[in-house]
Enzyme design. Structure first.
Site, PDB file in Angstrom:
ATOM      1  N   CYS A  99      59.035   4.333  44.866  1.00  0.00           N
ATOM      2  CA  CYS A  99      58.337   4.306  46.149  1.00  0.00           C
ATOM      3  C   CYS A  99      58.571   2.946  46.798  1.00  0.00           C
ATOM      4  O   CYS A  99      58.358   1.904  46.175  1.00  0.00           O
ATOM      5  CB  CYS A  99      56.847   4.549  45.929  1.00  0.00           C
ATOM      6  SG  CYS A  99      55.860   4.423  47.436  1.00  0.00           S
ATOM      7  N   CYS A 103      54.912   1.002  46.921  1.00  0.00           N
ATOM      8  CA  CYS A 103      54.182   0.505  45.750  1.00  0.00           C
ATOM      9  C   CYS A 103      55.042   0.358  44.498  1.00  0.00           C
ATOM     10  O   CYS A 103      54.544  -0.065  43.459  1.00  0.00           O
ATOM     11  CB  CYS A 103      52.987   1.399  45.457  1.00  0.00           C
ATOM     12  SG  CYS A 103      53.433   3.041  44.839  1.00  0.00           S
ATOM     13  N   CYS A 112      53.618  10.038  47.201  1.00  0.00           N
ATOM     14  CA  CYS A 112      53.533   9.172  46.030  1.00  0.00           C
ATOM     15  C   CYS A 112      52.123   9.311  45.456  1.00  0.00           C
ATOM     16  O   CYS A 112      51.137   9.175  46.195  1.00  0.00           O
ATOM     17  CB  CYS A 112      53.818   7.725  46.419  1.00  0.00           C
ATOM     18  SG  CYS A 112      53.548   6.553  45.071  1.00  0.00           S
ATOM     19  N   CYS A 138      50.151   5.591  45.747  1.00  0.00           N
ATOM     20  CA  CYS A 138      49.671   5.011  47.013  1.00  0.00           C
ATOM     21  C   CYS A 138      49.455   6.048  48.113  1.00  0.00           C
ATOM     22  O   CYS A 138      48.960   5.711  49.184  1.00  0.00           O
ATOM     23  CB  CYS A 138      50.623   3.925  47.501  1.00  0.00           C
ATOM     24  SG  CYS A 138      52.215   4.536  48.099  1.00  0.00           S
ATOM     25  N   CYS A 193      63.206  17.165  49.368  1.00  0.00           N
ATOM     26  CA  CYS A 193      63.926  16.581  50.497  1.00  0.00           C
ATOM     27  C   CYS A 193      63.178  15.308  50.892  1.00  0.00           C
ATOM     28  O   CYS A 193      62.084  15.382  51.452  1.00  0.00           O
ATOM     29  CB  CYS A 193      63.953  17.603  51.634  1.00  0.00           C
ATOM     30  SG  CYS A 193      64.926  17.100  53.045  1.00  0.00           S
TER      31      CYS A 193
END
Length: 154
Positions: free
Chosen positions: A70, A73, A118, A121, A142
């Protein structure tokens, strides 16, 4: 009486949907802090659930070994061995690292889609579709490239 019961049922349904979307994440920051930490494109995608233009991410054609984390984070989200070229213009994976990506329902374009976030976060990553490789999972994650950071294998 039937109308009253229907209105109560609809009210309960919408109240449970809205509370489900108020999940507490391990990494939580005010929008002003996210804006300082992320580029404008990353903020637009990760915090405002935007979409980058297709075929614009350098990660779309990246096939090096490593982990995709991510961008907000740094939580590991996808392994390079699960990435494939879907032809969609966005980085695509047939599965995520277990428990690091969560699903939600997105109605922004008028019908339900499976949104990917995610799990650390809550950053918007992209969407999931059932048109992935049949020989593996049949699922296509995607993902917006700006939502990811590639960490090469050493």
């Amino acid at each position: 009486m039937k109308k009253y019961v229907l209105f109560v049922f609809i009210g309960i349904l919408f109240s449970t949907v809205s509370t489900a979307q108020k999940k507490k994440y391990k990494v939580s920051k005010p929008n002003s802090e996210w804006q300082k930490l992320l580029t404008p494109k990353q903020y637009y995608v990760l915090r405002q659930a935007g979409t980058e233009r297709p075929f614009t991410s350098p990660l779309n054609k990246n096939y090096k070994k490593g982990i995709y984390a991510c961008a907000a984070c740094k939580t590991p989200l996808y392994k390079s061995e699960h990435k494939y070229d879907s032809g969609s213009g966005w980085p695509s994976f047939d599965r995520a690292i277990k428990k690091n990506v969560e699903t939600d329902v997105d109605y922004k374009i008028g019908y339900a889609r499976t949104e990917l976030k995610c799990n650390t976060c809550g950053g918007h990553l992209g969407h999931s579709f059932r048109d992935g490789p049949r020989e593996t999972t049949g699922i296509r994650h995607c993902i917006n490239g700006v939502a990811l950071e590639f960490i090469p294998k050493k």
